[in-house]
Design a protein around this motif. Sequence first.
Motif, PDB file in Angstrom:
ATOM      1  N   ARG A  91       0.721  -0.929  -0.001  1.00 14.40           N
ATOM      2  CA  ARG A  91      -0.185  -0.102   0.319  1.00 14.40           C
ATOM      3  C   ARG A  91       0.730   1.396   0.349  1.00 14.40           C
ATOM      4  O   ARG A  91       1.865   1.248   0.376  1.00 14.40           O
ATOM      5  CB  ARG A  91      -0.459   0.043   1.206  1.00 14.40           C
ATOM      6  N   LEU A  92       0.229   1.777  -1.123  1.00 13.32           N
ATOM      7  CA  LEU A  92       1.601   3.111  -1.015  1.00 13.32           C
ATOM      8  C   LEU A  92       0.321   4.739  -0.444  1.00 13.32           C
ATOM      9  O   LEU A  92       0.963   5.529  -0.070  1.00 13.32           O
ATOM     10  CB  LEU A  92       1.708   3.558  -2.825  1.00 13.32           C
ATOM     11  N   HIS A  93      -0.686   4.476  -1.132  1.00 13.10           N
ATOM     12  CA  HIS A  93      -1.317   5.639  -1.263  1.00 13.10           C
ATOM     13  C   HIS A  93      -3.113   4.726  -0.995  1.00 13.10           C
ATOM     14  O   HIS A  93      -3.126   4.009  -0.567  1.00 13.10           O
ATOM     15  CB  HIS A  93      -1.313   6.768  -1.926  1.00 13.10           C
ATOM     16  N   GLN A  94      -3.662   5.528  -0.399  1.00 11.68           N
ATOM     17  CA  GLN A  94      -5.131   5.492  -0.206  1.00 11.68           C
ATOM     18  C   GLN A  94      -5.855   5.601  -1.741  1.00 11.68           C
ATOM     19  O   GLN A  94      -6.836   3.753  -1.758  1.00 11.68           O
ATOM     20  CB  GLN A  94      -5.672   6.593   0.193  1.00 11.68           C
ATOM     21  N   HIS A  95      -5.692   5.345  -3.038  1.00 10.03           N
ATOM     22  CA  HIS A  95      -5.847   5.004  -4.255  1.00 10.03           C
ATOM     23  C   HIS A  95      -4.979   4.359  -5.073  1.00 10.03           C
ATOM     24  O   HIS A  95      -5.083   3.622  -5.854  1.00 10.03           O
ATOM     25  CB  HIS A  95      -6.448   5.844  -4.911  1.00 10.03           C
ATOM     26  N   PHE A  96      -3.174   4.562  -4.109  1.00 15.19           N
ATOM     27  CA  PHE A  96      -2.328   3.419  -5.205  1.00 15.19           C
ATOM     28  C   PHE A  96      -2.135   2.727  -4.168  1.00 15.19           C
ATOM     29  O   PHE A  96      -1.614   2.412  -2.998  1.00 15.19           O
ATOM     30  CB  PHE A  96      -1.459   4.564  -5.688  1.00 15.19           C
ATOM     31  N   SER A  97      -1.236   1.442  -4.453  1.00 17.09           N
ATOM     32  CA  SER A  97      -0.797   0.140  -4.085  1.00 17.09           C
ATOM     33  C   SER A  97       0.311  -0.520  -5.268  1.00 17.09           C
ATOM     34  O   SER A  97      -0.211   0.144  -6.434  1.00 17.09           O
ATOM     35  CB  SER A  97      -1.265  -1.013  -3.501  1.00 17.09           C
ATOM     36  N   PHE A  98       1.293  -0.298  -4.830  1.00 15.20           N
ATOM     37  CA  PHE A  98       2.809  -1.558  -6.029  1.00 15.20           C
ATOM     38  C   PHE A  98       2.841  -2.839  -5.729  1.00 15.20           C
ATOM     39  O   PHE A  98       1.880  -3.249  -4.799  1.00 15.20           O
ATOM     40  CB  PHE A  98       3.952  -0.941  -5.236  1.00 15.20           C
ATOM     41  N   ARG A  99       2.128  -3.762  -6.717  1.00 18.61           N
ATOM     42  CA  ARG A  99       2.604  -5.246  -6.349  1.00 18.61           C
ATOM     43  C   ARG A  99       3.079  -5.695  -7.370  1.00 18.61           C
ATOM     44  O   ARG A  99       3.525  -5.058  -8.441  1.00 18.61           O
ATOM     45  CB  ARG A  99       0.546  -5.284  -7.749  1.00 18.61           C
ATOM     46  N   ILE A 100       3.171  -6.530  -6.590  1.00 20.09           N
ATOM     47  CA  ILE A 100       4.024  -7.420  -7.410  1.00 20.09           C
ATOM     48  C   ILE A 100       3.388  -9.324  -7.305  1.00 20.09           C
ATOM     49  O   ILE A 100       3.291 -10.211  -6.488  1.00 20.09           O
ATOM     50  CB  ILE A 100       6.005  -8.259  -6.465  1.00 20.09           C
ATOM     51  N   THR A 101       3.472  -9.652  -8.656  1.00 19.09           N
ATOM     52  CA  THR A 101       3.016 -11.149  -9.120  1.00 19.09           C
ATOM     53  C   THR A 101       3.490 -11.797  -9.633  1.00 19.09           C
ATOM     54  O   THR A 101       2.888 -11.511 -11.007  1.00 19.09           O
ATOM     55  CB  THR A 101       1.467 -10.285  -9.978  1.00 19.09           C
ATOM     56  N   PRO A 102       5.101 -11.845  -9.084  1.00 23.38           N
ATOM     57  CA  PRO A 102       4.926 -13.664  -9.874  1.00 23.38           C
ATOM     58  C   PRO A 102       3.700 -14.746  -9.943  1.00 23.38           C
ATOM     59  O   PRO A 102       3.511 -15.196  -9.517  1.00 23.38           O
ATOM     60  CB  PRO A 102       6.464 -14.259  -9.099  1.00 23.38           C
ATOM     61  N   MET A 103       4.438 -15.064 -11.627  1.00 22.47           N
ATOM     62  CA  MET A 103       3.177 -16.323 -12.407  1.00 22.47           C
ATOM     63  C   MET A 103       4.378 -17.016 -13.289  1.00 22.47           C
ATOM     64  O   MET A 103       5.139 -17.085 -13.740  1.00 22.47           O
ATOM     65  CB  MET A 103       1.666 -15.535 -13.191  1.00 22.47           C
ATOM     66  N   MET A 104       3.597 -17.883 -13.449  1.00 21.35           N
ATOM     67  CA  MET A 104       3.841 -19.057 -14.660  1.00 21.35           C
ATOM     68  C   MET A 104       2.692 -19.081 -15.372  1.00 21.35           C
ATOM     69  O   MET A 104       1.436 -19.646 -15.612  1.00 21.35           O
ATOM     70  CB  MET A 104       4.362 -19.897 -13.775  1.00 21.35           C
ATOM     71  N   HIS A 105       3.293 -19.342 -16.904  1.00 27.04           N
ATOM     72  CA  HIS A 105       2.472 -19.109 -17.749  1.00 27.04           C
ATOM     73  C   HIS A 105       3.096 -20.563 -18.834  1.00 27.04           C
ATOM     74  O   HIS A 105       3.886 -20.541 -19.037  1.00 27.04           O
ATOM     75  CB  HIS A 105       2.294 -17.788 -18.767  1.00 27.04           C
ATOM     76  N   PHE A 106       1.512 -21.373 -18.949  1.00 26.11           N
ATOM     77  CA  PHE A 106       1.788 -22.271 -19.344  1.00 26.11           C
ATOM     78  C   PHE A 106       1.295 -22.072 -20.997  1.00 26.11           C
ATOM     79  O   PHE A 106      -0.234 -22.338 -20.850  1.00 26.11           O
ATOM     80  CB  PHE A 106       1.424 -23.498 -18.936  1.00 26.11           C
ATOM     81  N   GLY A 107       1.245 -22.061 -22.143  1.00 28.13           N
ATOM     82  CA  GLY A 107       0.815 -22.324 -23.225  1.00 28.13           C
ATOM     83  C   GLY A 107       1.090 -22.410 -24.618  1.00 28.13           C
ATOM     84  O   GLY A 107       2.376 -22.761 -25.256  1.00 28.13           O
ATOM     85  N   THR A 108       0.846 -21.937 -25.567  1.00 26.78           N
ATOM     86  CA  THR A 108       1.271 -22.895 -26.987  1.00 26.78           C
ATOM     87  C   THR A 108       0.775 -21.873 -28.089  1.00 26.78           C
ATOM     88  O   THR A 108       0.009 -21.208 -28.349  1.00 26.78           O
ATOM     89  CB  THR A 108       0.605 -23.835 -27.531  1.00 26.78           C
ATOM     90  N   LYS A 109       1.709 -21.423 -29.488  1.00 31.74           N
ATOM     91  CA  LYS A 109       1.210 -20.723 -30.622  1.00 31.74           C
ATOM     92  C   LYS A 109       1.605 -21.547 -31.710  1.00 31.74           C
ATOM     93  O   LYS A 109       2.612 -21.976 -31.535  1.00 31.74           O
ATOM     94  CB  LYS A 109       2.211 -19.735 -30.248  1.00 31.74           C
ATOM     95  N   HIS A 110       0.110 -21.501 -32.394  1.00 29.40           N
ATOM     96  CA  HIS A 110       0.217 -21.969 -33.965  1.00 29.40           C
ATOM     97  C   HIS A 110       0.547 -21.428 -34.577  1.00 29.40           C
ATOM     98  O   HIS A 110      -0.156 -20.635 -34.954  1.00 29.40           O
ATOM     99  CB  HIS A 110      -1.491 -23.015 -33.937  1.00 29.40           C
ATOM    100  N   LEU A 111       1.457 -21.540 -35.555  1.00 26.02           N
ATOM    101  CA  LEU A 111       2.483 -21.428 -36.445  1.00 26.02           C
ATOM    102  C   LEU A 111       2.413 -22.038 -37.591  1.00 26.02           C
ATOM    103  O   LEU A 111       2.153 -23.269 -37.822  1.00 26.02           O
ATOM    104  CB  LEU A 111       3.587 -21.249 -36.127  1.00 26.02           C
ATOM    105  N   VAL A 112       1.917 -20.970 -38.902  1.00 29.73           N
ATOM    106  CA  VAL A 112       1.363 -21.503 -40.128  1.00 29.73           C
ATOM    107  C   VAL A 112       2.468 -21.000 -41.105  1.00 29.73           C
ATOM    108  O   VAL A 112       2.802 -19.704 -41.438  1.00 29.73           O
ATOM    109  CB  VAL A 112       0.725 -20.886 -40.286  1.00 29.73           C
ATOM    110  N   PHE A 113       3.413 -21.805 -41.792  1.00 26.25           N
ATOM    111  CA  PHE A 113       4.359 -21.055 -43.191  1.00 26.25           C
ATOM    112  C   PHE A 113       3.490 -21.511 -43.938  1.00 26.25           C
ATOM    113  O   PHE A 113       3.790 -22.519 -44.468  1.00 26.25           O
ATOM    114  CB  PHE A 113       5.836 -22.101 -42.862  1.00 26.25           C
TER     115      PHE A 113
END
Length: 248
Positions: A91-113
């Motif tokens: 919490r920095l202020h009544q309306h402001f806060s600083f966030r750290i949100t470590p995450m892992m993302h699992f996904g795929t990109k489908h490519l066409v040549f």
Amino acid sequence: MKKTISTLLMLALFACPAMSQQRKVQNKPYIDLRPLHFGISIGLNMQDAEFQNVGPQTIQMPSGDTKDGYILCDADTWNPGFSVGVLADIRLHQHFSFRITPMMHFGTKHLVFRNMLETTETGRPIEMTQNLKNTYISIPLSLKFSAERFNNYRPYIVAGLNPMINLSGKDQDYIQLKRHDMMIELGLGCDFYLPFFKLIPELKFCYSLLDAFDKTHINELTDANKRIYAQSVSSVRTKMIVLTLYFE
């Protein structure tokens, strides 16, 4: 003037009871006053990429012959993936806060040549496909601006930077992405104050600030026929949409 003032006072007297009837008992009224709090998150992500193609090219084959090609590369679909992580909110202020949100993302990109110089019997360009699987560790650093709380909800917007590490291993596919990337993020969400915890749905849009294309991967390809496809791309900008549920 006196009539105007009297009218405003009467409206105010009638408006106050009406406003008070709209107010409800607040769940966890002091939760946002804590200087630091933590949470966990689960979500869905949709990964995409923008490719800059080089256009017509000439490839030197191992036999010494040359081969002309004109390959167009594109990520033709948005593919859903899974995300999981944790949250730290300062919490920095009544309306402001600083966030750290470590995450892992699992996904795929489908490519066409699409090889525009070679066609099938029906006259369509020859197509090759690749499922570019990605597992990212991300550590978003963001600033959250929240509106005034009303009853048991509080909307907000969030913006920040997201350094990412690509954990995907090397293989013999056409395209590979670099180990590191940096994204800019912009999102919106709403805090819902439930009796026992705070639920926060958030929708966030992420766009890469760096060229994520691994240009050294072509030197690791043992199949010379794949090099014409690998050399068809000059740069890649990754994109992602993330829908997250935070629990505090």
